[in-house]
Motif scaffolding. Structure first.
Motif, PDB file in Angstrom:
ATOM      1  N   HIS A 172      -0.093  -4.040  45.506  1.00 16.63           N
ATOM      2  CA  HIS A 172       0.251  -2.702  45.021  1.00 16.63           C
ATOM      3  C   HIS A 172      -0.969  -1.790  45.151  1.00 16.63           C
ATOM      4  O   HIS A 172      -2.061  -2.125  44.697  1.00 16.63           O
ATOM      5  CB  HIS A 172       0.715  -2.770  43.563  1.00 16.63           C
ATOM      6  N   GLU A 173      -0.790  -0.619  45.761  1.00 16.41           N
ATOM      7  CA  GLU A 173      -1.926   0.267  46.054  1.00 16.41           C
ATOM      8  C   GLU A 173      -2.643   0.780  44.809  1.00 16.41           C
ATOM      9  O   GLU A 173      -3.841   1.068  44.853  1.00 16.41           O
ATOM     10  CB  GLU A 173      -1.482   1.439  46.918  1.00 16.41           C
ATOM     11  N   GLN A 174      -1.969   0.894  43.676  1.00 13.39           N
ATOM     12  CA  GLN A 174      -2.613   1.389  42.456  1.00 13.39           C
ATOM     13  C   GLN A 174      -3.191   0.261  41.601  1.00 13.39           C
ATOM     14  O   GLN A 174      -3.943   0.518  40.674  1.00 13.39           O
ATOM     15  CB  GLN A 174      -1.626   2.196  41.621  1.00 13.39           C
ATOM     16  N   ILE A 175      -2.852  -0.981  41.915  1.00 16.58           N
ATOM     17  CA  ILE A 175      -3.320  -2.106  41.108  1.00 16.58           C
ATOM     18  C   ILE A 175      -4.375  -2.908  41.857  1.00 16.58           C
ATOM     19  O   ILE A 175      -5.514  -2.984  41.427  1.00 16.58           O
ATOM     20  CB  ILE A 175      -2.148  -3.015  40.686  1.00 16.58           C
ATOM     21  N   ALA A 176      -4.004  -3.529  42.959  1.00 18.03           N
ATOM     22  CA  ALA A 176      -4.909  -4.359  43.776  1.00 18.03           C
ATOM     23  C   ALA A 176      -5.767  -5.267  42.909  1.00 18.03           C
ATOM     24  O   ALA A 176      -6.980  -5.269  42.992  1.00 18.03           O
ATOM     25  CB  ALA A 176      -5.763  -3.481  44.681  1.00 18.03           C
ATOM     26  N   GLU A 177      -5.137  -6.047  42.067  1.00 22.41           N
ATOM     27  CA  GLU A 177      -5.834  -6.892  41.089  1.00 22.41           C
ATOM     28  C   GLU A 177      -5.599  -8.365  41.384  1.00 22.41           C
ATOM     29  O   GLU A 177      -4.469  -8.808  41.495  1.00 22.41           O
ATOM     30  CB  GLU A 177      -5.332  -6.564  39.675  1.00 22.41           C
TER      31      GLU A 177
END
Length: 82
Positions: free
Chosen positions: A18-23
């Motif tokens: 996910h582009e906003q998470i990247a975790e």
């Protein structure tokens, strides 16, 4: 058991891609009808966004967000070394 592993892998994939998470540092445990997310992130905003994204992608699953906040600021006191 395979379905549980596949489900956990799907959540991990969402967290990583996910582009906003990247975790990558979140642990996922799926037991019965509850998904427990644990680990540490650098802000409450990031933790809330992770939980919101997982909840919106899996609306029929109860999510327990047990993600802590890592101290990312410099210490406010000088450490005395003796």
């Amino acid at each position: 058991m395979t379905n549980q592993i596949d489900f956990e892998a799907e959540i991990h994939r969402l967290l990583i891609e996910h582009e906003q998470i990247a975790e990558q540092g979140i642990t996922v445990h799926h037991r019965e009808n509850v998904v427990v997310l644990s680990g540490e992130v650098e802000s409450t905003h990031r933790r809330d966004e992770i939980c919101r994204q997982i909840s919106s992608h899996f609306p029929g699953v109860a999510i327990t967000c047990d993600i802590g906040i890592t101290r990312a600021q410099a210490p406010s006191e000088v450490e005395e070394i003796s």
